[in-house]
Design a protein around this motif. Structure first.
Motif, PDB file in Angstrom:
ATOM      1  N   ARG A  91     135.217 175.178  46.984  1.00 27.56           N
ATOM      2  CA  ARG A  91     134.585 174.622  45.774  1.00 27.56           C
ATOM      3  C   ARG A  91     133.622 173.499  46.168  1.00 27.56           C
ATOM      4  N   ALA A  92     134.087 172.638  47.077  1.00 26.52           N
ATOM      5  CA  ALA A  92     133.256 171.508  47.505  1.00 26.52           C
ATOM      6  C   ALA A  92     132.021 172.002  48.250  1.00 26.52           C
ATOM      7  N   LYS A  95     129.298 173.285  46.219  1.00 24.73           N
ATOM      8  CA  LYS A  95     128.520 172.247  45.519  1.00 24.73           C
ATOM      9  C   LYS A  95     127.826 171.302  46.504  1.00 24.73           C
ATOM     10  N   ALA A  97     128.935 169.856  49.373  1.00 19.56           N
ATOM     11  CA  ALA A  97     129.654 168.818  50.135  1.00 19.56           C
ATOM     12  C   ALA A  97     129.546 169.124  51.633  1.00 19.56           C
TER      13      ALA A  97
ATOM     14  N   SER B  30     127.255 164.622  47.067  1.00 19.92           N
ATOM     15  CA  SER B  30     127.076 166.022  46.646  1.00 19.92           C
ATOM     16  C   SER B  30     127.507 166.201  45.187  1.00 19.92           C
ATOM     17  N   ASP B  31     127.208 167.380  44.651  1.00 22.92           N
ATOM     18  CA  ASP B  31     127.601 167.691  43.261  1.00 22.92           C
ATOM     19  C   ASP B  31     129.111 167.790  43.121  1.00 22.92           C
ATOM     20  N   TYR B  32     129.802 167.929  44.240  1.00 15.65           N
ATOM     21  CA  TYR B  32     131.269 168.017  44.180  1.00 15.65           C
ATOM     22  C   TYR B  32     131.869 166.659  43.786  1.00 15.65           C
TER      23      TYR B  32
END
Lengths: 325, 249
Positions: A91-92, A95, A97, B30-32
């Motif tokens: 998930r990270a 996005k 990360a 980040s978007d996370y």
């Protein structure tokens, strides 16, 4: 020189050497995924028995918890290394990360479902049809269960999903056929209760049914790997060595003691049962090297998350998995 | 009144969001960790509808819980105003019960009542009733001597009349406390849903937290803020209307 003076001089010398060594140690923070429990026995073993120190590191092993997210801490610079589940990592990564996976702690996901074989007939995935299955909505057990249902062509309308919480009463009362739990943690306690009540139990293993969803892994940032490769290497060497020794049956008593010192809530008898189960999940076969990253299972995990729209797009799994050349 | 409340909420929300985004771009996160404006808008489009329904669900339970806690606080305060042993006992019990953190009591409630409406209602009521109780006990224990003296000396004083006099004379104070505790009712319901429920915005936030999806949480917080503001405005309006009516009598 008088003997007492000699002793004082030696003590001072040892003290100074110890201080000098301490100064040399590089300090890093390591955020676990959950509270101190058997799934962190190797981390604690490496910390308390000097594996990190011997590799020139002072590692602060910090417990995780429901409100802690190692990946966010890595990005914010509060931690240098962390433990996260594969779904969190993917998930990270989806996005943006900047993280990499250094080692995979569990070769078999500890998440299983308990059931009573005398009341629930189950010999294969197809037989999930018509069953009442406990699931933590939003949790990775939901993703695993949906993957199982998809694999065996079972529509959601053909099963009854039961929202799960910390309270096992619905399972004890027989209102639910399958209840999710961690094989190396709660399963030991629940099984004991069922045994005392004279009931039979068995576990549904998603792994055996073909769904290989990766669990906890050790992660760090790309920046760490690029700018401090030596630190990463020393950390990983010490950590894996600590884990290997903690899981070695010959060191069982020491490993249990290390864990009991950190986790005072769990009785020794429970930890004694949890440790061999953890060993089985982390080293399912003798030839498997501890910490091995199972790229195939990672790809399957990514495909599961993508198929359930739990990640916005595809993730380049290969680029996430790091190995020292 | 409505405009002002919503306006104030929007300003606070915008400041909070602005700070988060400043942090995101300032630290290049980040978007996370912190979602981008794009992601927040996308999430709002996808989950705005279901989350609105969840907020309405939570709000309905919060209103019921609030009413329940007002009734509970009134009863306890009316009995607690007595100088007799029972009054003192009820007051002590009420304080002691409140001393336990709700997250410790909640699992027992859920085991006994299940994770349905009853549990949510009870926890919401438990969280918001204490501030009400404190004020209610204060109001109902304090004699209005200049009025009560007349009824006492003529032998016409009953407990009902005493309660009515004290409530009438402190109506503004009571209204303010009731409005103030409304936010506690909403918070209580969300906490209950977060701990164990299968509906409501607290449950949705729990799922979003499992998925580390801050965009969903930001959308939920926005809707919770709007919902709570609307409820507060309704209560203020009802309180003002009641005070005007009583003054006209």
């Amino acid at each position: 020189m008088k003997p007492s003076l000699k002793i004082i001089c030696i003590a001072c010398a040892i003290f100074l050497i110890a201080c000098a060594q301490k100064e040399k140690l590089e300090e890093v923070n390591y955020r676990l995924k959950w509270l101190y429990n058997v799934s962190a026995v190797g981390d604690l073993y490496a910390e308390t028995r000097g594996y990190f120190t011997r590799n020139g590191l002072k590692v602060n092993v910090k417990p995780g918890g429901p409100e802690r997210d190692a990946l966010k801490e890595l990005e914010l610079g509060h931690a240098h290394f962390g433990v996260a589940s594969a779904d969190q990592v993917l998930r990270a990564a989806a996005k943006g990360a900047p993280i990499v996976v250094l080692a995979q702690l569990f070769q078999v996901n500890p998440l299983h479902w308990i059931y009573r074989p005398d009341q629930t007939v189950f010999s294969g995935g197809e037989e999930l049809k018509g069953k009442r299955i406990g699931v933590t909505f939003g949790g990775n057990d939901e993703a695993i269960l949906r993957a199982l249902l998809a694999r065996y062509g079972i529509a959601e309308s053909q099963v009854t999903l039961f929202s799960v919480r910390y309270d096992y009463t619905p399972f004890y009362e027989g209102r639910v056929d399958f209840w999710p739990l961690y094989l190396n943690a709660q399963a030991v306690i629940i099984a004991e209760k069922l045994e005392k009540a004279g009931e039979t139990y068995a576990f549904l293993s998603p792994d055996r049914l073909g769904v290989r969803f990766v669990a906890n892994s050790v992660v760090t940032t790309r920046e760490m790997v690029e700018k401090r490769p030596e630190t990463v290497k020393r950390f990983l060497t010490a950590l894996l060595e600590g884990w290997r020794d903690a899981l070695d049956p010959r060191n069982q008593d020491q490993a249990i003691q290390v864990l009991l010192d950190a986790d005072r809530e769990t009785p020794e008898a429970v930890v004694r049962k949890q440790l061999p189960v953890t060993r089985e999940l982390m080293l399912p076969a003798a030839r498997i090297e501890f910490g091995k990253i199972d790229a195939v299972a990672w790809k399957q995990t990514e495909a599961i998350l993508r198929s359930q729209n739990l990640i916005p797009g595809s993730v380049d799994v290969e680029s996430l998995l790091f190995t020292f050349k | 009144m409505l405009h002002r409340r919503i306006y104030q909420f929007l300003i606070i929300y915008a400041i909070g969001l602005g700070l988060l985004l400043a942090l995101k771009y300032g630290l290049n996160l980040s978007d996370y960790v912190i979602p981008s404006p794009d992601e927040i808008v996308r999430t709002c489009r996808t989950y705005g509808g279901p989350y609105l329904l969840a907020v309405l669900n939570t709000l309905a339970v919060a209103v019921l819980g609030h009413i329940l806690s007002i009734c509970l606080a009134t009863v306890v305060a009316v009995i607690g105003r007595l100088t007799a042993w029972i009054g003192s006992f009820i007051r002590t019990a009420a304080y002691n019960i409140q001393a336990y953190p709700i997250v410790a009591v909640a699992p027992i409630i859920f085991i006994l009542l299940g994770d349905g409406l009853q549990s949510r209602l009870l926890i919401a009521a438990m969280i918001c009733y204490f501030p009400l109780l404190l004020s209610f006990i204060g109001v109902f224990s304090e004699p209005i001597r200049e009025i009560e003296h007349f009824y006492e000396s003529t032998g016409r004083m009953t407990w009902r009349l005493q309660v009515k006099i004290r409530a009438f004379e402190n109506i503004q104070k009571l209204t303010t406390v009731i409005v103030g505790s409304a936010t506690m009712a909403m918070v209580g319901t969300i906490v209950a849903e977060f701990i164990a429920a299968t509906a409501g915005i607290g449950y949705s936030i729990r799922i979003a937290l499992y998925q580390s999806d801050l965009a969903k949480i930001l959308v939920a917080l926005f809707l919770i803020g709007v919902g709570t503001s609307l409820y507060l405005v309704s209560l203020e309006w009802a309180g003002n209307a009641l005070q005007k009516r009583l003054k006209s009598l």
